[in-house]
Enzyme design. Sequence first.
Site, PDB file in Angstrom:
ATOM      1  N   HIS A 276       0.824  -1.208   0.000  1.00 21.94           N
ATOM      2  CA  HIS A 276       0.000   0.000   0.000  1.00 21.94           C
ATOM      3  C   HIS A 276       0.860   1.262   0.000  1.00 21.94           C
ATOM      4  CE1 HIS A 276      -3.967   1.779   0.380  1.00 21.94           C
ATOM      5  NE2 HIS A 276      -3.404   2.704   1.133  1.00 21.94           N
ATOM      6  N   HIS A 313      -4.792   4.847  10.562  1.00 24.59           N
ATOM      7  CA  HIS A 313      -3.753   5.877  10.657  1.00 24.59           C
ATOM      8  C   HIS A 313      -4.277   7.074  11.429  1.00 24.59           C
ATOM      9  CE1 HIS A 313      -6.004   6.306   6.882  1.00 24.59           C
ATOM     10  NE2 HIS A 313      -5.768   7.608   6.915  1.00 24.59           N
ATOM     11  N   GLU A 320      -8.143  15.490   7.571  1.00 17.78           N
ATOM     12  CA  GLU A 320      -8.300  14.850   6.261  1.00 17.78           C
ATOM     13  C   GLU A 320      -9.753  14.948   5.827  1.00 17.78           C
ATOM     14  OE1 GLU A 320      -6.810  10.658   5.346  1.00 17.78           O
ATOM     15  OE2 GLU A 320      -8.992  10.455   5.172  1.00 17.78           O
ATOM     16  N   TYR A 329     -16.425   2.592  -2.675  1.00 13.33           N
ATOM     17  CA  TYR A 329     -15.411   2.984  -1.698  1.00 13.33           C
ATOM     18  C   TYR A 329     -15.201   1.813  -0.728  1.00 13.33           C
ATOM     19  CZ  TYR A 329     -17.244   7.133  -3.820  1.00 13.33           C
ATOM     20  OH  TYR A 329     -17.693   8.040  -4.743  1.00 13.33           O
ATOM     21  N   HIS A 351      -8.128   6.897  12.320  1.00  9.73           N
ATOM     22  CA  HIS A 351      -9.217   6.375  11.513  1.00  9.73           C
ATOM     23  C   HIS A 351      -8.675   5.394  10.487  1.00  9.73           C
ATOM     24  CE1 HIS A 351      -7.687   9.664   8.999  1.00  9.73           C
ATOM     25  NE2 HIS A 351      -8.149   8.973   7.981  1.00  9.73           N
TER      26      HIS A 351
END
Length: 403
Positions: A276, A313, A320, A329, A351
């Site tokens: 990732h 994270h 954000e 999504y 989150h």
Amino acid sequence: MAFYRQVGEVPRKRHTQFRRPDGGLYCEELVGEEGFSADSALLYHRGIPSALVDARPWQLPDQTLTPNAPLLPRHLRLHDLFPGEEHKAVDAVTGRRLVLGNGDVRISYAVSSLPSPLYRNATGDECVFVERGTATVQTVFGALQVGPGDYVVLPRATTHRWVPTGGEPLRTYAIEATSHITPPKRYLSKFGQFLEHAPYCERDLRAPGQPLLAEGSDVQVDVQVYVKHRGPGPGGLAGTIHVVPEHPFDVVGWDGCLYPYAFNVADFEPITGRVHQPPPVHQVFEGGGFVICNFVPRKVDYHPLAVPVPYYHANVDSDEIMFYVDGDYEARKGSGIGRGSVSVHPGGHSHGPQPGAVERSLGAESFDELAVMVDTFRPLDLGEAGLAADDGRYAWTWSGRGP
């Protein structure tokens, strides 16, 4: 922009006599950034660009901000903000509703069908993302034809207006800076050319060209220009309507490296890896105190044990803000988030994917999603539209419990 363009008629040398067919002089206007120590453009007007015949206050749309207290992640449903046929009485400038903001950037949303007035933002650059619909953005530099997926970057104090085209309402997500908005410095050479590792390049940018508009400049007509500027109002903002004797679109030529342009998100080439990749690989623009990123349809991580959705994270330095435009999504399934949603993940809250999303993503080869992200380095407060669109439930979706 560090890419030179010339449109229309200009004299061979700067700051020299340039005469009209009737023998009079065109009026040369230098538009420059950072005290004329950075990018600039020279515009040649038929009339005097400084001329005013009247001025009066413009009452800006509600700019009130409310702290995100108690500190919570939030889900804002922007598609709830303009119900029914409300868009038929709205334009893309005066109809903007403030979603989020701080001293560096304000994010607004509008659904509109009317042409906007002539408008000039004197507080900073604007980056307007077109979610749906089509429009002509008319400017002193010429016109841009824009549609779904276009970012429209408008330098500070560019006189322009939005004219919807076609039958579909125009949905615009406006990111208004108090600074300039540019491609990330790491994508550029020291002279301003896009480097080979950049996810887009000069060929992907669309700038105004011929024909110039030169509208109404032969007739003395009192024309209104709506100006947003620094002042004593909420957020340190105020509005003024300037009445000018001739139409501002009287430019017969211009050249330089400062002008509006459009970039379509479909031309962003995603950077992927075996495992990732971190959010900076999705960055498309930067401003003072914030960055803009986009998540586009892409191949995902190809390590045999890869986890394609993001790990949990904590935004140590940033808030954000993710605007979900299209597609599925993967990390947000089960949270109620869909097209037209904005997720607010404030600094100080860790989150990540919704329960079950990690397992569902294993083995995926690609994601079909389109989202625009703004990360800010100072906390964001909620505008009146953010408060109105909050679903009130998102914070509890990870635990399944709430107060």
